[in-house]
Write a protein that holds these residues in place. Structure first.
Motif, mmCIF file in Angstrom:
data_model
loop_
_atom_site.group_PDB
_atom_site.id
_atom_site.type_symbol
_atom_site.label_atom_id
_atom_site.label_comp_id
_atom_site.label_asym_id
_atom_site.label_seq_id
_atom_site.Cartn_x
_atom_site.Cartn_y
_atom_site.Cartn_z
ATOM 1 N N ILE A 140 0.940 -1.361 -0.058
ATOM 2 C CA ILE A 140 -0.105 0.228 -0.039
ATOM 3 C C ILE A 140 0.847 1.063 0.040
ATOM 4 C CG2 ILE A 140 -1.962 1.400 1.231
ATOM 5 C CD1 ILE A 140 -2.583 -1.405 -0.093
ATOM 6 N N VAL A 141 1.765 1.202 0.751
ATOM 7 C CA VAL A 141 3.092 2.449 0.673
ATOM 8 C C VAL A 141 3.242 2.491 -0.832
ATOM 9 C CG1 VAL A 141 5.258 3.120 1.429
ATOM 10 C CG2 VAL A 141 3.850 2.256 3.135
ATOM 11 N N TRP A 142 3.781 1.495 -1.399
ATOM 12 C CA TRP A 142 3.999 1.702 -2.831
ATOM 13 C C TRP A 142 2.920 1.965 -3.814
ATOM 14 C CZ3 TRP A 142 2.013 -1.233 -6.909
ATOM 15 C CH2 TRP A 142 2.607 -1.240 -8.167
ATOM 16 N N LEU A 143 1.865 1.447 -3.456
ATOM 17 C CA LEU A 143 0.778 2.086 -4.233
ATOM 18 C C LEU A 143 0.273 3.454 -4.029
ATOM 19 C CD1 LEU A 143 -1.665 1.141 -6.120
ATOM 20 C CD2 LEU A 143 -2.910 0.617 -4.030
ATOM 21 N N LEU A 144 0.328 4.159 -2.919
ATOM 22 C CA LEU A 144 0.337 5.450 -2.398
ATOM 23 C C LEU A 144 1.314 6.282 -3.268
ATOM 24 C CD1 LEU A 144 -0.430 5.559 1.127
ATOM 25 C CD2 LEU A 144 -1.964 6.433 -0.653
ATOM 26 N N ASN A 145 2.686 5.745 -3.372
ATOM 27 C CA ASN A 145 3.933 6.453 -4.166
ATOM 28 C C ASN A 145 3.595 6.537 -5.523
ATOM 29 O OD1 ASN A 145 6.609 7.538 -3.698
ATOM 30 N ND2 ASN A 145 6.774 5.833 -5.192
ATOM 31 N N GLU A 146 3.000 5.392 -6.101
ATOM 32 C CA GLU A 146 2.727 5.548 -7.470
ATOM 33 C C GLU A 146 1.521 6.317 -7.741
ATOM 34 O OE1 GLU A 146 4.640 3.729 -9.952
ATOM 35 O OE2 GLU A 146 6.049 3.707 -8.254
ATOM 36 N N GLY A 147 0.548 6.424 -6.794
ATOM 37 C CA GLY A 147 -0.462 7.311 -7.192
ATOM 38 C C GLY A 147 -0.038 8.608 -7.367
ATOM 39 N N LYS A 148 0.719 9.117 -6.307
ATOM 40 C CA LYS A 148 1.273 10.547 -6.380
ATOM 41 C C LYS A 148 2.033 10.760 -7.496
ATOM 42 C CE LYS A 148 3.114 12.076 -2.598
ATOM 43 N NZ LYS A 148 4.122 12.425 -1.660
ATOM 44 N N ALA A 149 2.784 9.859 -8.011
ATOM 45 C CA ALA A 149 3.641 9.864 -9.092
ATOM 46 C C ALA A 149 3.002 10.208 -10.467
ATOM 47 C CB ALA A 149 4.711 8.812 -9.195
ATOM 48 N N HIS A 150 1.851 9.464 -10.512
ATOM 49 C CA HIS A 150 0.973 9.740 -11.858
ATOM 50 C C HIS A 150 -0.245 10.380 -11.658
ATOM 51 C CE1 HIS A 150 3.361 5.734 -12.255
ATOM 52 N NE2 HIS A 150 3.185 5.732 -13.456
ATOM 53 N N GLY A 151 0.033 11.348 -10.926
ATOM 54 C CA GLY A 151 -1.105 12.718 -10.887
ATOM 55 C C GLY A 151 -2.471 12.023 -10.149
ATOM 56 N N GLY A 152 -2.363 10.997 -9.405
ATOM 57 C CA GLY A 152 -3.431 10.679 -8.470
ATOM 58 C C GLY A 152 -4.299 9.522 -8.778
ATOM 59 N N VAL A 153 -3.951 8.983 -9.979
ATOM 60 C CA VAL A 153 -4.633 7.772 -10.884
ATOM 61 C C VAL A 153 -3.238 6.738 -11.094
ATOM 62 C CG1 VAL A 153 -6.059 7.094 -12.514
ATOM 63 C CG2 VAL A 153 -6.321 9.240 -11.465
ATOM 64 N N PHE A 154 -3.702 5.723 -10.721
ATOM 65 C CA PHE A 154 -2.772 4.702 -10.895
ATOM 66 C C PHE A 154 -3.410 3.171 -10.942
ATOM 67 C CE2 PHE A 154 0.474 1.246 -9.740
ATOM 68 C CZ PHE A 154 1.684 1.338 -10.584
ATOM 69 N N PHE A 155 -3.057 2.205 -11.715
ATOM 70 C CA PHE A 155 -3.489 0.996 -12.074
ATOM 71 C C PHE A 155 -2.481 -0.006 -12.160
ATOM 72 C CE2 PHE A 155 -4.952 -2.673 -14.646
ATOM 73 C CZ PHE A 155 -6.098 -3.085 -14.016
ATOM 74 N N SER A 156 -2.606 -0.974 -11.307
ATOM 75 C CA SER A 156 -1.583 -2.406 -11.635
ATOM 76 C C SER A 156 -2.176 -3.527 -11.434
ATOM 77 C CB SER A 156 -0.406 -2.021 -10.604
ATOM 78 O OG SER A 156 0.610 -2.966 -10.733
#
Length: 221
Positions: free
Chosen positions: A190-206
């Motif tokens: 979840i830490v990684w997911l939050l980080n990716e969400g921030k890096a992609h403008g608030g939207v990220f899918f994996s």
């Protein structure tokens, strides 16, 4: 029992069941053999709810659901895994915002029903950003911090060190019980997911493979 991590909760519930019906203890054994390990991890703080489940498990042969806990900020329900079971529960809590939810399913049908057991757990404590900023609750335990950050460094080294602790603190302030009782690897994800969400403008899918089982894990931020 599938994993030694079950033993603490197993012993605690067994003590609560001392002197009660033999069938309730048999139900505890059935849960230990047929529910996934994460069920016991996440329910470590709810021995009373698991005790109720053991005592009343057979009631699901005749009833649509079994209420295990209903508090101001929490709801735990056991049901049979049938079409619409999730929707029926969510309809009951439409006026409260869900901050966290999890579903656990048995590996085998519940005896006498032909359906799998489904345990739904909801935390109803969604916080606004200003509440997080003004948080004055318990501090993140250092032992939990060390375990989670070690998992982040091992599994997701791309997360910058300065962000790791910051994101973990945000998770803790949002849901201390989730961080406290979940496996470090899950919190690290979840830490990684939050980080990716921030890096992609608030939207990220994996889409990830879910370990040894032939299932996929969908991650959305």
């Amino acid at each position: 029992m599938k994993t030694s991590r079950n033993r603490t909760l197993y012993r605690e519930v067994k003590n609560l069941l001392a002197g009660s019906e033999r069938r309730a203890k048999e139900n505890l054994d059935w849960l230990a053999s047929n529910m996934p390990p994460f069920f016991f991890e996440s329910m470590r703080g709810e021995p009373g709810s698991v005790t109720t489940l053991c005592r009343e498990l057979e009631s699901l042969r005749d009833n649509r659901h079994l209420l295990l806990a209903e508090r101001e900020k929490a709801l735990i329900v056991a049901r049979l895994d049938v079409p619409g079971s999730l929707y029926e529960t969510i309809r009951r809590i439409t006026e409260r915002e869900i901050s966290y939810s999890e579903m656990s399913h048995s590996d085998a049908p519940l005896p006498g029903t032909g359906f799998f057991l489904e345990v739904q757990r909801y935390e109803l404590d969604r916080k606004e950003e200003r509440e997080i900023a003004a948080y004055e609750g318990a501090a993140l335990p250092e032992a939990v911090r060390r375990r989670v950050l070690a998992a982040v460094r091992r599994e997701y080294p791309e997360v910058q060190p300065k962000e790791q602790g910051k994101l973990l603190e945000i998770l803790w302030k949002n849901s201390p019980s989730y961080v406290r009782f979940s496996p470090p690897e899950r919190i690290a994800r979840i830490v990684w997911l939050l980080n990716e969400g921030k890096a992609h403008g608030g939207v990220f899918f994996s889409l990830q493979e879910a370990g040894e089982v032939q299932e996929s894990r969908i991650l959305l931020a």
